[in-house]
Write an enzyme that holds these catalytic residues in place. Structure first.
Site, PDB file in Angstrom:
ATOM      1  N   HIS A  61       0.844  -1.200   0.000  1.00 38.15           N
ATOM      2  CA  HIS A  61       0.000   0.000   0.000  1.00 38.15           C
ATOM      3  C   HIS A  61       0.876   1.245   0.000  1.00 38.15           C
ATOM      4  O   HIS A  61       2.098   1.159   0.105  1.00 38.15           O
ATOM      5  CB  HIS A  61      -0.999  -0.014   1.161  1.00 38.15           C
ATOM      6  CG  HIS A  61      -0.405   0.128   2.527  1.00 38.15           C
ATOM      7  ND1 HIS A  61       0.412  -0.827   3.098  1.00 38.15           N
ATOM      8  CD2 HIS A  61      -0.509   1.115   3.455  1.00 38.15           C
ATOM      9  CE1 HIS A  61       0.767  -0.427   4.304  1.00 38.15           C
ATOM     10  NE2 HIS A  61       0.235   0.745   4.549  1.00 38.15           N
ATOM     11  N   HIS A  63       1.426   4.005   1.930  1.00 41.94           N
ATOM     12  CA  HIS A  63       1.911   4.832   3.033  1.00 41.94           C
ATOM     13  C   HIS A  63       3.435   5.030   2.978  1.00 41.94           C
ATOM     14  O   HIS A  63       4.165   4.100   2.622  1.00 41.94           O
ATOM     15  CB  HIS A  63       1.488   4.221   4.375  1.00 41.94           C
ATOM     16  CG  HIS A  63       0.033   4.458   4.683  1.00 41.94           C
ATOM     17  ND1 HIS A  63      -0.689   3.664   5.549  1.00 41.94           N
ATOM     18  CD2 HIS A  63      -0.827   5.413   4.234  1.00 41.94           C
ATOM     19  CE1 HIS A  63      -1.933   4.128   5.623  1.00 41.94           C
ATOM     20  NE2 HIS A  63      -2.047   5.178   4.824  1.00 41.94           N
ATOM     21  N   ASP A  65       5.835   5.081   5.071  1.00 36.49           N
ATOM     22  CA  ASP A  65       6.728   4.164   5.783  1.00 36.49           C
ATOM     23  C   ASP A  65       6.790   2.792   5.108  1.00 36.49           C
ATOM     24  O   ASP A  65       7.447   1.879   5.614  1.00 36.49           O
ATOM     25  CB  ASP A  65       6.340   4.036   7.267  1.00 36.49           C
ATOM     26  CG  ASP A  65       4.964   3.444   7.474  1.00 36.49           C
ATOM     27  OD1 ASP A  65       4.035   3.780   6.704  1.00 36.49           O
ATOM     28  OD2 ASP A  65       4.795   2.625   8.415  1.00 36.49           O
ATOM     29  N   HIS A  66       6.128   2.645   3.964  1.00 36.35           N
ATOM     30  CA  HIS A  66       6.181   1.412   3.173  1.00 36.35           C
ATOM     31  C   HIS A  66       6.812   1.633   1.803  1.00 36.35           C
ATOM     32  O   HIS A  66       7.270   0.680   1.181  1.00 36.35           O
ATOM     33  CB  HIS A  66       4.774   0.812   3.007  1.00 36.35           C
ATOM     34  CG  HIS A  66       4.195   0.366   4.307  1.00 36.35           C
ATOM     35  ND1 HIS A  66       4.024  -0.957   4.638  1.00 36.35           N
ATOM     36  CD2 HIS A  66       3.782   1.080   5.387  1.00 36.35           C
ATOM     37  CE1 HIS A  66       3.521  -1.038   5.867  1.00 36.35           C
ATOM     38  NE2 HIS A  66       3.367   0.180   6.341  1.00 36.35           N
ATOM     39  N   HIS A 119      -7.472  -0.668   5.572  1.00 33.23           N
ATOM     40  CA  HIS A 119      -6.419   0.233   6.073  1.00 33.23           C
ATOM     41  C   HIS A 119      -6.214   1.346   5.045  1.00 33.23           C
ATOM     42  O   HIS A 119      -6.228   2.533   5.383  1.00 33.23           O
ATOM     43  CB  HIS A 119      -5.151  -0.568   6.311  1.00 33.23           C
ATOM     44  CG  HIS A 119      -3.974   0.251   6.766  1.00 33.23           C
ATOM     45  ND1 HIS A 119      -3.920   0.849   8.000  1.00 33.23           N
ATOM     46  CD2 HIS A 119      -2.812   0.566   6.140  1.00 33.23           C
ATOM     47  CE1 HIS A 119      -2.766   1.505   8.114  1.00 33.23           C
ATOM     48  NE2 HIS A 119      -2.088   1.349   6.997  1.00 33.23           N
ATOM     49  N   ASP A 141      -0.103  -3.656   6.381  1.00 31.10           N
ATOM     50  CA  ASP A 141      -0.712  -3.123   7.608  1.00 31.10           C
ATOM     51  C   ASP A 141      -2.166  -3.563   7.767  1.00 31.10           C
ATOM     52  O   ASP A 141      -2.981  -2.835   8.335  1.00 31.10           O
ATOM     53  CB  ASP A 141      -0.663  -1.583   7.594  1.00 31.10           C
ATOM     54  CG  ASP A 141       0.730  -1.041   7.863  1.00 31.10           C
ATOM     55  OD1 ASP A 141       1.641  -1.837   8.165  1.00 31.10           O
ATOM     56  OD2 ASP A 141       0.906   0.189   7.758  1.00 31.10           O
ATOM     57  N   HIS A 179       4.788  -4.340  10.932  1.00 28.63           N
ATOM     58  CA  HIS A 179       5.168  -3.621  12.152  1.00 28.63           C
ATOM     59  C   HIS A 179       5.330  -4.576  13.334  1.00 28.63           C
ATOM     60  O   HIS A 179       4.622  -5.571  13.438  1.00 28.63           O
ATOM     61  CB  HIS A 179       4.096  -2.583  12.544  1.00 28.63           C
ATOM     62  CG  HIS A 179       4.056  -1.381  11.653  1.00 28.63           C
ATOM     63  ND1 HIS A 179       4.867  -0.283  11.848  1.00 28.63           N
ATOM     64  CD2 HIS A 179       3.309  -1.111  10.558  1.00 28.63           C
ATOM     65  CE1 HIS A 179       4.606   0.635  10.914  1.00 28.63           C
ATOM     66  NE2 HIS A 179       3.665   0.157  10.114  1.00 28.63           N
TER      67      HIS A 179
HETATM   68 ZN   LIG Z   1      -0.040   1.792   6.478  1.00 24.63          ZN
END
Ligand SMILES: [Zn+2]
Length: 267
Positions: A61, A63, A65-66, A119, A141, A179
């Site tokens: 996805h 985001h 942090d990905h 998410h 996530d 995570h």
């Molecule tokens: Zn995420």
């Protein structure tokens, strides 16, 4: 940590990033694949250290942090970038949706795609069988150890449906979450189901792993079915606790799920 000439099969390694992310690294015979590289540096370091060729980058996805490391890794390695059809990504060569398949030749690995919105609106998962025969899912996530992702772009009904697709995977499927949230999730799950012996056992083993500085992941689908409240909305102990939290009777799995999500958001 990495055996470059493993010969014996694919290694699956959670590479820590930021404060609590894992970038999953598959590695076999000098080749590597990474999932959700939120930053490039830890991966570039491993590739150089172990003289690995990066074949592919898999994204679940959008985001930051990905995907934060995608541009740099793509520029450095020209690896093929795979990602969800419906999301804005920094770079993506192959767009994927439900029931698509991709083949990673150097790993003898075919991965099939699941659409798992909730998410984010376009979130996907990658499922397949490693050359050891072990099933594995990269679920970003969406599903966490004893938890699930927050609903930023989806509804409780969508997320419950997405978790349902993951729950029917083989029980021994290695669940590669993005995570290390396990202890915090278990603390909450024990509030929901204090009398669940599998959960009590998991709390002990997760505490032990973290005290040794080791990851609690991958999980398995079987373990999530036994201990993750979000995977157990129809269990009486879970639905009763969710109703008590909501203060009203809950008459559907979606209502139970929504109450659990609200509870966890405020925990
Ligand atoms: Zn995420």
């Amino acid at each position: 940590m990495i055996n470059r000439d493993s010969g014996s099969g694919t290694q699956l390694i959670p590479v820590p990033a930021f404060s609590d992310n894992y970038i999953w690294l598959l590695c076999k015979d000098g080749h590597a694949v990474v999932v959700d590289p939120g930053e490039a540096a830890p991966i570039e370091k491993l590739l150089a250290q172990h003289k690995l060729t990066l074949d592919a980058i898999l994204l679940t996805h959008h985001h930051p942090d990905h995907v934060g490391g995608v541009k740099a890794l793509k520029a450095a390695t020209n690896a093929t970038v795979y990602g969800p059809l419906g999301e804005t990504l920094p770079a993506c060569d192959v767009r994927l949706k439900e029931d698509d398949n991709i083949t990673l030749d150097n790993f003898n690995l075919e991965l099939s795609i699941l659409d798992i919105p909730g998410h984010t609106a376009g979130h996907i998962a990658y499922f397949g069988y490693l050359d050891s025969g072990k099933p594995v899912v990269f679920c970003g996530d969406t599903l966490f150890a004893a938890g699930c992702g927050r609903l930023f772009e989806g509804t409780p009904a969508q997320m419950l449906n997405s978790l349902g697709k993951l729950k029917v995977l083989p029980l021994d499927t290695l669940v590669c979450c993005a995570h290390e949230y396990t202890l915090a999730n278990l603390r909450w799950a024990l509030q929901v189901e204090p009398g669940n012996p599998a959960l009590q056992q998991r709390w002990k083993s997760a505490q032990q792993l973290r005290s040794e500085g080791r990851p609690t992941l991958p999980s398995t689908i079987g373990l999530e079915l036994e201990t993750n409240p979000f995977c157990r909305p129809l269990q009486e102990s879970v639905s009763d606790a969710a109703a008590a939290y909501a203060g009203v009777p809950l008459t559907s799995a979606v209502a139970v799920f929504a109450s659990l999500r609200e509870w966890k958001n405020n925990f």
